[in-house]
Enzyme design. Structure first.
Site, PDB file in Angstrom:
ATOM      1  N   ASP A 108      28.663 -25.533   2.031  1.00  0.00           N
ATOM      2  CA  ASP A 108      28.840 -24.078   1.250  1.00  0.00           C
ATOM      3  C   ASP A 108      28.588 -24.625  -0.117  1.00  0.00           C
ATOM      4  O   ASP A 108      29.377 -25.480  -0.543  1.00  0.00           O
ATOM      5  CB  ASP A 108      30.414 -23.539   1.550  1.00  0.00           C
ATOM      6  CG  ASP A 108      30.231 -22.243   1.585  1.00  0.00           C
ATOM      7  OD1 ASP A 108      29.537 -21.498   0.402  1.00  0.00           O
ATOM      8  OD2 ASP A 108      31.018 -21.403   2.110  1.00  0.00           O
ATOM      9  N   ASP A 210      26.593 -19.713  -2.173  1.00  0.00           N
ATOM     10  CA  ASP A 210      27.801 -18.686  -2.189  1.00  0.00           C
ATOM     11  C   ASP A 210      27.436 -17.683  -3.571  1.00  0.00           C
ATOM     12  O   ASP A 210      26.991 -18.211  -4.450  1.00  0.00           O
ATOM     13  CB  ASP A 210      29.013 -19.396  -2.683  1.00  0.00           C
ATOM     14  CG  ASP A 210      30.286 -18.409  -2.774  1.00  0.00           C
ATOM     15  OD1 ASP A 210      30.763 -17.726  -1.720  1.00  0.00           O
ATOM     16  OD2 ASP A 210      30.949 -18.372  -3.966  1.00  0.00           O
ATOM     17  N   GLU A 274      23.947 -16.061  -0.098  1.00  0.00           N
ATOM     18  CA  GLU A 274      24.565 -14.610  -0.176  1.00  0.00           C
ATOM     19  C   GLU A 274      23.873 -13.803  -1.294  1.00  0.00           C
ATOM     20  O   GLU A 274      24.518 -13.925  -2.470  1.00  0.00           O
ATOM     21  CB  GLU A 274      26.039 -15.213  -0.168  1.00  0.00           C
ATOM     22  CG  GLU A 274      27.064 -14.133   0.043  1.00  0.00           C
ATOM     23  CD  GLU A 274      28.453 -14.222  -0.252  1.00  0.00           C
ATOM     24  OE1 GLU A 274      29.145 -13.922   0.510  1.00  0.00           O
ATOM     25  OE2 GLU A 274      28.621 -15.004  -1.278  1.00  0.00           O
ATOM     26  N   HIS A 337      33.936 -14.957   6.804  1.00  0.00           N
ATOM     27  CA  HIS A 337      35.373 -15.221   6.222  1.00  0.00           C
ATOM     28  C   HIS A 337      35.797 -14.143   5.326  1.00  0.00           C
ATOM     29  O   HIS A 337      36.801 -14.192   4.761  1.00  0.00           O
ATOM     30  CB  HIS A 337      35.432 -16.757   5.585  1.00  0.00           C
ATOM     31  CG  HIS A 337      34.587 -16.953   4.585  1.00  0.00           C
ATOM     32  ND1 HIS A 337      33.038 -16.767   4.614  1.00  0.00           N
ATOM     33  CD2 HIS A 337      34.651 -17.153   3.067  1.00  0.00           C
ATOM     34  CE1 HIS A 337      32.591 -16.942   3.416  1.00  0.00           C
ATOM     35  NE2 HIS A 337      33.402 -17.089   2.474  1.00  0.00           N
ATOM     36  N   ASP A 338      34.858 -13.283   4.778  1.00  0.00           N
ATOM     37  CA  ASP A 338      35.016 -12.255   4.069  1.00  0.00           C
ATOM     38  C   ASP A 338      34.986 -10.758   4.670  1.00  0.00           C
ATOM     39  O   ASP A 338      35.512  -9.821   3.957  1.00  0.00           O
ATOM     40  CB  ASP A 338      33.897 -12.171   2.912  1.00  0.00           C
ATOM     41  CG  ASP A 338      33.932 -13.493   2.054  1.00  0.00           C
ATOM     42  OD1 ASP A 338      35.020 -13.929   1.809  1.00  0.00           O
ATOM     43  OD2 ASP A 338      32.844 -14.064   1.299  1.00  0.00           O
TER      44      ASP A 338
HETATM   45  C1  GLC Z   1      31.946 -15.632  -1.907  1.00  0.00           C
HETATM   46  C2  GLC Z   1      32.629 -16.208  -0.942  1.00  0.00           C
HETATM   47  C3  GLC Z   1      34.082 -15.575  -0.823  1.00  0.00           C
HETATM   48  C4  GLC Z   1      34.673 -16.399  -2.358  1.00  0.00           C
HETATM   49  C5  GLC Z   1      34.050 -15.724  -3.432  1.00  0.00           C
HETATM   50  C6  GLC Z   1      34.332 -16.268  -4.581  1.00  0.00           C
HETATM   51  O1  GLC Z   1      31.649 -14.108  -1.812  1.00  0.00           O
HETATM   52  O2  GLC Z   1      31.967 -15.960   0.477  1.00  0.00           O
HETATM   53  O3  GLC Z   1      35.149 -16.200   0.137  1.00  0.00           O
HETATM   54  O4  GLC Z   1      35.982 -15.505  -2.120  1.00  0.00           O
HETATM   55  O5  GLC Z   1      32.674 -16.089  -3.034  1.00  0.00           O
HETATM   56  O6  GLC Z   1      34.291 -17.803  -4.667  1.00  0.00           O
END
Ligand code: GLC
Length: 545
Positions: A108, A210, A274, A337-338
């Site tokens: 990640d 990310d 993402e 995880h989100d």
């Molecule tokens: C992304 C991650 C999330 C995190 C955010 C800030 O969206 O998936 O879990 O809190 O970035 O880093």
């Protein structure tokens, strides 16, 4: 090169049909007895992933050195492993053992922001003239002392925090302790490139990028327009403004292109990004076009958002299939995880089984969020026990993500076999029924469905290579499609309705691969002239060519 090095640096190829398993390391397996998962825990479970589940790659949520304010997405050193998870010896061992089994590893990578404890930020905030000042995004206050504009932090409040020492504000799209890097600064880009190279040399097979959507902001720092649809008190306050200037800027594509440039210089690497708010196929397409074919895929989160109907799924897929070009890698995500676990979002494990049959019978990369394969559900965490900063900072809107990050359920032992001590988040109450050990022994379990689908998929040319043909059938509640290669033809029937549906298809007897409840015998011949699909039941058949 010695034989030993050759073995550890084994190059594994990516395929557009690889199955990727997302591991949230804190919650996978604790071997040190502190209630938090670690690298050794992942190593111990590699055989489960490789031999039992038969996935092809793992994606590790951040394991870098971090104060853990956002559980690792706040990085203090991109080239260190947080001692909570282990050290480089363990990491190297993980790479070696994963690669030895043919499992690839995606790291990640968090390019948008660092922790405020990162030495770059400590320097940057130390003085206006510090050489690293421009590595982050600093702006003067407005004449009345207020923040430079109306941008909001995803995790609550203004996206700007005032730093008394130099009397300027810095930008943070997330927590104040997660300052955003300035990607217009060439030195930042150079440094990030070095970090990617560092991990590639360590042997990783690619990265999940990310929060890419946030990476570039308007250089004029214009205010975001008001969102006319925002309902105060009802909607998350972040929705007050339309995110026109603080994210999703056209230059995001240029940055992604740079990532592809770095990764493209290495063989057999892969990026998945993402680009969370881009869900329309046409928009996803622009992200595919940037990099050489097969090198990068933007996450497709549509299966998390689509309304529950056969028609919605079919129309999306027709569009996705039609618009992606040869070499573009489709992918499917049911949770992460989100986002809520799929079984809880749909409030039904039967529906979750149906979606499993869907994703494993399509061309492309299915992503499995750890525990999804055993039907794990969200675990309610009391308000006063919440750990996720998002839920704590913006209470009342159900934004906390703890519920989807609870310990993996390995067995019926105390703490579900995850740890010998009380874990950092509560274990699901239903772990006695939903755990790997029990489900392995149960031929009709959720895990058995995953295993059946994955084993069949791995050998099926029709699924891996075949064309996709949706069928127009009478029942509008059933999504029916054929996957067909030169040598094989399979049929999938998915009943989205809560009532039994009668199907009548002009195919002769078909051979059953499985139904989603695993209640019928594999290999039996079934007459498709008259078939009843129970509520939320799916069928996978082999058809005569
Ligand atoms: C992304 C991650 C999330 C995190 C955010 C800030 O969206 O998936 O879990 O809190 O970035 O880093």
């Amino acid at each position: 090169m010695s034989l030993k090095t050759l073995k550890t640096k084994k190059e594994l190829k990516w395929s557009a049909n690889d199955i990727v398993y997302q591991i949230y390391p804190r919650s996978f397996k604790d071997t040190t007895g502190n209630g938090i998962g670690d690298l050794q825990g992942i190593i111990e479970k590699l055989d489960y992933l490789h031999k039992i589940l038969k996935v092809d790659a793992i994606w590790l949520c951040p394991i870098y050195k971090s104060p853990m304010k956002d559980f690792g997405y706040d990085i203090a050193d991109y080239c260190q492993i947080d001692p909570l998870f282990g050290n480089f010896k363990l990491f190297d061992n993980l790479v070696k053992k994963a690669h030895g089994r043919g499992l690839k590893i995606l790291m990640d990578f968090v390019p948008n922001h660092t922790s405020d404890q990162h030495p770059w930020f400590i320097e940057s905030r130390s003085a206006l003239k510090n050489p690293k000042r421009d590595w982050y995004i600093w702006q003067k206050p407005k004449p009345d002392g207020s923040p430079p504009n109306n941008w909001l932090s995803r995790f609550g409040g203004s996206a700007w925090t005032f730093d008394p020492k130099t009397k300027q504000y810095y930008l943070h799209s997330f927590l104040p302790c997660q300052p955003d890097l300035n990607w217009r600064n060439p030195q930042v880009q150079k440094e990030m490139r070095k970090i990617l190279e560092f991990w590639l040399v360590k042997g990783v097979d690619g990265f999940r990028l990310d929060a890419l959507y946030h990476i570039i902001k308007d250089d004029k720092f214009r205010d975001n327009p008001i969102n006319p649809r925002y309902i105060p008190g009802h909607d998350d306050p972040y929705r007050q403004f339309l995110n026109v200037y603080d994210r999703g800027r056209p230059a995001t594509l240029e940055i992604l292109n740079k990532f592809c440039g770095v990764i493209g210089q290495h063989k057999n690497k892969f990026l998945v990004s993402e680009v969370f708010y881009q869900t329309k196929v046409a928009e996803l397409k622009t992200y595919y076009k940037l990099c050489q074919a097969g090198l990068h895929a933007p996450f497709n989160f549509n299966f998390i958002r689509l309304p529950w109907s056969a028609w919605a799924y079919r129309s999306f897929l027709d569009n996705y299939e039609e618009n992606l070009s040869e070499g573009d890698c489709p992918n499917y995500v049911l949770g992460n995880h989100d986002r809520s676990r799929v079984a809880s979002r749909l409030e039904s494990r039967k529906k979750a089984r149906l979606l499993a049959m869907l994703v494993f019978t399509l061309k492309g990369m299915p992503f499995i969020y750890y525990g999804e394969e055993i039907g794990m559900s969200n675990v309610p965490v009391k308000n006063n026990e919440q750990l996720d900063p998002w839920g704590k900072n913006v209470p009342g809107f159900g934004l906390g993500r703890d519920a989807y990050r609870t310990p993996m359920q390995w067995s019926a032992q105390k703490y579900a076999g995850f740890s010998k001590t009380k874990p950092w988040l509560p274990v699901a109450r239903n772990y006695l029924f939903f755990n790997v050990k029990k489900e392995l022994a149960d031929k009709k379990s959720f895990l058995s469905l995953y295993r059946n689908l994955i084993s069949f998929r791995k050998k099926s040319k029709a699924i891996l290579e075949g064309n996709y043909y949706p069928l127009n059938i009478r029942s509008q509640n059933v999504f029916a499609y054929v996957r067909e290669s030169e040598t094989e033809k399979v049929l999938v029937l998915l009943n989205f309705a809560s009532k039994t549906q009668k199907i009548s298809l002009p195919f002769a007897m078909a051979e059953l691969v499985c139904n989603t409840f695993l209640s019928r015998k594999k290999g039996q011949k079934i007459n498709l002239n008259k078939l009843y699909l129970k509520a939320f039941e799916g069928y996978l058949f082999k058809l005569k060519k």
